[in-house]
Design an enzyme around this catalytic site. Structure first.
Site, PDB file in Angstrom:
ATOM      1  CG  ASP A 102      69.611  50.475  12.989  1.00  9.42           C
ATOM      2  OD1 ASP A 102      70.174  51.464  12.520  1.00  9.42           O
ATOM      3  OD2 ASP A 102      69.042  49.593  12.318  1.00  9.42           O
TER       4      ASP A 102
HETATM    5  N1  URA Z   1      71.939  47.366   9.127  1.00 14.27           N
HETATM    6  C1  URA Z   1      70.860  47.667   9.866  1.00 14.27           C
HETATM    7  O1  URA Z   1      69.731  47.506   9.425  1.00 14.27           O
HETATM    8  N2  URA Z   1      71.052  48.150  11.107  1.00 14.27           N
HETATM    9  C2  URA Z   1      72.275  48.314  11.659  1.00 14.27           C
HETATM   10  O2  URA Z   1      72.384  48.738  12.816  1.00 14.27           O
HETATM   11  C3  URA Z   1      73.384  47.993  10.870  1.00 14.27           C
HETATM   12  C4  URA Z   1      73.200  47.520   9.602  1.00 14.27           C
END
Ligand code: URA
Length: 232
Positions: A102
């Site tokens: 993310d």
């Molecule tokens: N889980 C999440 O919530 N975000 C990420 O970037 C990776 C795993």
């Protein structure tokens, strides 16, 4: 592969520009001898503008992704590709991220131009564990380890339970989570289901491969030995 095509595929410029670069003597071997368009010099021996060529096709990169960068080649705002040389955006075959993090997650992100390698890493058959360091808004409530390990945890709007995940307490507001799959916003949603909120999230490991020594915003080309750590 002919030199013009090799250089153009690596993103140094158009074929026409690469013909000019060769004609101008900007492409040499390690001893400074000018290469011709039909030279058969090994990739590792070629210099462009006195610099070693970028890695050949089949490359795998590790980046320590900073917060605020999106894993996309053409989104708005800051992109993980902004942290690589510009020509890496136009390499052929294309360099893609192996999975995504993310925008507000930092840490270990892999890139490759090798589709077979990419699929091997993300394939459920390989079962590559991914380790996340998680900081939380509220203290852990003690239910997490059992719930996450159960293999029965359901996330909202999904119809398949999560695979068992490893969980380790670091202190009352932080933990280490080991996942064997990658659902959308998985870590954040798992903690949200326990009534908590993730305030910081960093991926520290993929398989047995860690970030060791690669600072935030930095990247490196993986050696074969480092690549094999992913599958250990
Ligand atoms: N889980 C999440 O919530 N975000 C990420 O970037 C990776 C795993």
């Amino acid at each position: 592969m002919r030199l013009v095509k090799l250089l153009a595929n690596l993103g140094y410029g158009s074929r026409k520009e690469m013909q000019i670069a060769i004609r101008n003597g900007w492409v040499t071997d390690a001893n400074g001898n000018r290469l011709k368009a039909d030279s058969k010099t090994a990739h590792a021996e070629i210099l462009f503008d006195d610099q070693p060529l970028d890695p050949a096709q089949g490359v795998v990169l590790l980046m320590n992704k900073p917060l605020g960068y999106t894993c996309s080649a053409k989104d708005q705002g800051r992109l993980v590709y902004d942290l690589l040389p510009d020509r890496f955006r136009v390499r052929k075959p294309a360099l893609s991220t192996i999975g995504r993090l993310d925008k507000e997650t930092s840490g270990l992100l892999l890139f490759t131009d090798d589709g077979t390698f990419l699929h091997r890493v993300i394939s459920p058959k390989s079962d590559v564990p991914k380790v996340y360091e998680v900081a939380l808004d509220r203290p852990l409530n003690g239910s997490e380890a059992t719930l996450f390990a159960s293999g029965e945890m359901m996330l909202e709007s999904e119809d398949k339970p999560l695979k068992p995940a490893g969980f380790e307490v670091i202190d009352e507001n932080s933990a280490r989570l080991t996942l064997h799959e990658g659902r959308y916003h998985q870590v954040r949603r798992m903690f949200a289901a326990t009534g908590n909120h993730v305030t910081e999230l960093k991926r520290s490991q993929v398989g047995a491969l860690g970030l060791d020594g690669v600072g935030e915003g930095e990247w490196k080309v993986l050696s074969d030995a480092e690549k094999s750590l992913i599958f250990q």
